[in-house]
Design an enzyme around this catalytic site. Structure first.
Site, PDB file in Angstrom:
ATOM      1  N   CYS A  25      32.643  39.365  38.256  1.00 35.24           N
ATOM      2  CA  CYS A  25      34.043  39.741  38.458  1.00 35.24           C
ATOM      3  C   CYS A  25      34.669  38.881  39.555  1.00 35.24           C
ATOM      4  CB  CYS A  25      34.142  41.208  38.864  1.00 35.24           C
ATOM      5  SG  CYS A  25      33.465  42.354  37.640  1.00 35.24           S
ATOM      6  N   GLY A  26      35.995  38.848  39.567  1.00 33.85           N
ATOM      7  CA  GLY A  26      36.718  38.178  40.634  1.00 33.85           C
ATOM      8  C   GLY A  26      37.306  39.204  41.578  1.00 33.85           C
TER       9      GLY A  26
END
Length: 250
Positions: A25-26
């Site tokens: 994920c970012g």
């Protein structure tokens, strides 16, 4: 014992190893160093989120991704003004909490979920101040698959009871309320109970998230474009789905 070859490798490459690279994920974070709240912080966080769109996957349907969201401090002025329209005067900041709730579209199931939440609030000796419909942009382009599973979005406002003196105690009460209500709702075994979810319930922060693309979060939630929506922090998340399919709660 470290060999000469290993020492040379470390000197040339450091401790970094490409073997540790993986998709994930970012996450992004912005904060005012002196804790001053502003709408600009919210806008900056949303810009970070837009720039993290490469961290999420998109399928054949370009309008459906893995989901994204933002956490900010409670925008007290915004909520205070909006609840005043209902004739509800909120307590001072720190003396009330806000629960962001995903609810089923089916009317009877939604009422059952709301009633269980209200029961949990009463059981913990806290005060139900009222509910608020979260304003969203219904006209923005959205994947039909996403729109089909879109929940009803409401906020519940909870005032501190007589047994709560400090804010930390209220936070603990809100945690118990969230867990108690969620367990009771799942025990009802309603056909649509899986559509119920609580992204956040706190006297300090609130989460706006959904099965949205990174650049859709600020457009979908109208609160986030309101000048009264201020915060000293903004934490954003662009989800990368690994072993689960994209869903609103996830």
């Amino acid at each position: 014992m470290t060999t000469a070859a290993e020492i040379k490798h470390l000197q040339e490459h450091g401790l970094y190893s490409t073997a540790n690279e993986h998709d994930a994920c970012g996450v992004g974070f912005v904060a005012h160093i002196k804790g001053e709240k502003s709408h600009n912080i919210v806008q900056q966080a949303l810009k970070i989120l837009e720039n993290l769109d490469h961290r999420g996957a998109v399928g054949a349907d370009k309008l459906m991704g893995d989901g994204a969201g933002i956490l900010i401090q409670l925008p007290d002025l915004l909520y205070r003004d909006e609840m005043k329209h209902q004739g509800i005067e909120l307590p001072p900041p720190g003396e009330y909490g806000v629960g962001m709730i995903f609810l089923p579209k089916e009317h009877a199931s939604r009422l059952a979920c709301e009633q269980e939440m209200e029961r949990a609030i009463k059981a913990e000796g806290q005060v139900l101040l009222g509910w608020r419909d979260v304003p969203v942009n219904k006209d923005m382009p959205m994947s039909p698959a996403v729109r089909k599973t879109e929940p009803i979005l409401r906020q519940v406002f909870i005032g501190r009871g007589a047994d709560v003196i400090v804010q930390d105690a209220l936070e603990r009460k809100l945690y118990v309320i969230r867990k108690t209500a969620s367990a009771a709702i799942q025990n009802l075994k309603l056909k649509h109970s899986k559509e119920y979810y609580v992204p956040s319930m706190s006297s300090r922060t609130v989460v706006y998230k959904g099965l949205l693309l990174a650049d859709q979060v600020g457009v979908y939630y109208k609160d986030l474009s309101d000048e009264r929506c201020v915060s000293a922090i903004g934490l954003v998340h662009q989800r990368f789905s690994t072993n689960t399919f994209p869903e609103w709660p996830l």
